[in-house]
Scaffold this motif. Sequence first.
Motif, mmCIF file in Angstrom:
data_model
loop_
_atom_site.group_PDB
_atom_site.id
_atom_site.type_symbol
_atom_site.label_atom_id
_atom_site.label_comp_id
_atom_site.label_asym_id
_atom_site.label_seq_id
_atom_site.Cartn_x
_atom_site.Cartn_y
_atom_site.Cartn_z
ATOM 1 N N ALA A 1 -0.440 5.954 1.132
ATOM 2 C CA ALA A 1 0.588 5.250 1.360
ATOM 3 C C ALA A 1 0.799 5.246 2.973
ATOM 4 O O ALA A 1 1.097 4.060 3.559
ATOM 5 N N PHE A 2 0.638 6.110 3.958
ATOM 6 C CA PHE A 2 0.709 6.021 5.089
ATOM 7 C C PHE A 2 -0.322 5.282 5.759
ATOM 8 O O PHE A 2 -0.217 4.880 6.963
ATOM 9 N N SER A 3 -1.456 5.583 5.218
ATOM 10 C CA SER A 3 -2.662 4.721 6.001
ATOM 11 C C SER A 3 -2.401 3.403 5.984
ATOM 12 O O SER A 3 -2.495 2.402 6.684
ATOM 13 N N SER A 4 -1.993 2.716 4.740
ATOM 14 C CA SER A 4 -1.525 1.361 4.632
ATOM 15 C C SER A 4 -0.379 0.997 5.614
ATOM 16 O O SER A 4 -0.535 -0.153 6.057
ATOM 17 N N SER A 5 0.660 1.799 5.562
ATOM 18 C CA SER A 5 1.677 1.341 6.377
ATOM 19 C C SER A 5 1.244 1.212 7.954
ATOM 20 O O SER A 5 1.690 0.296 8.762
ATOM 21 N N LEU A 6 0.235 2.175 8.395
ATOM 22 C CA LEU A 6 -0.145 2.198 9.700
ATOM 23 C C LEU A 6 -1.007 0.841 9.922
ATOM 24 O O LEU A 6 -0.847 0.487 11.035
ATOM 25 N N PHE A 7 -1.992 0.686 9.160
ATOM 26 C CA PHE A 7 -2.735 -0.468 9.222
ATOM 27 C C PHE A 7 -1.965 -1.807 9.371
ATOM 28 O O PHE A 7 -1.961 -2.824 10.023
ATOM 29 N N GLY B 1 0.808 -1.346 -0.100
ATOM 30 C CA GLY B 1 0.025 0.072 0.060
ATOM 31 C C GLY B 1 0.921 1.256 0.051
ATOM 32 O O GLY B 1 0.522 2.326 -0.494
ATOM 33 N N THR B 2 2.064 1.052 0.634
ATOM 34 C CA THR B 2 2.906 2.577 0.702
ATOM 35 C C THR B 2 3.420 2.831 -0.709
ATOM 36 O O THR B 2 3.389 3.876 -1.101
ATOM 37 N N PHE B 3 3.949 1.637 -1.193
ATOM 38 C CA PHE B 3 4.499 1.927 -2.668
ATOM 39 C C PHE B 3 3.449 2.181 -3.700
ATOM 40 O O PHE B 3 3.655 3.129 -4.656
ATOM 41 N N TYR B 4 2.216 1.740 -3.383
ATOM 42 C CA TYR B 4 1.088 2.133 -4.413
ATOM 43 C C TYR B 4 0.698 3.446 -4.131
ATOM 44 O O TYR B 4 0.772 4.347 -5.175
#
Length: 248
Positions: A181-187, A134-137
Amino acid sequence: FLAYLLFSAILVIIFVSGYETISLYYKANPYINGIILLTLIVGFLLYTVKIISLSSEYRFMNSVAFGKLKINDSSLNSYPITKSIAKNLGIISSSNTISKTLDEILDELLSNIESGKDISKYLINLAVFLGLIGTFYGLLLTIGSVSNVIDGLSIEQQDFGVFFNTLRDGLKSPLSGMTIAFSSSLFGLVTSLILGLYEIITRGVKQNYFEFCENQIRLYYRSSTKLKADSTNITQVLNSKLEELVDG
């Protein structure tokens, strides 16, 4: 088991109190975040089933150890680990003899307790990898949006008000990509953290159950071996007396 219930209750309180904020970041990338949430649910169910099954096995074996229940095949159908132990110790076998060594019995017990461990570890790593995807996306979307904003700007434009409005509107897409990006990393990281804590709690439950079973197995194994040795000695004495009687 109490630590498991306490930790689960704390998680429920956190999710309920921060539902609006969590749902806001979840909607930033619902597809990847949904897969991460599904990973959390599957991991939670696996740990719950494992802890409940081990607790049930412990209560049953504890009652058997103190003579409160009579062991038979029908009562062991719901307790596969205890049934395997009873079979290896010759308690429910037709020959009533111990067919394996103590180390073999303990190794098989440990293997039964640790079943499903690889899946749990895979889910912990999967949550991190999904967060990275998700971050890279999101970063790819951000780079593409920034490129479009730069291409849409013109230094020949004399009206600076229109220029800055265009720049402001164009930066909304890159900021949206950063949110993804950051929401996916957080989850992903939070899910990995939660499953990791469940893994620690489950490991403690497994260790306590294994130590309890090991003590019960060693006690029964020693008593059975001693009885077998005493029976062998008595047989030897009887044979010698019979030989003396025949000679006489």
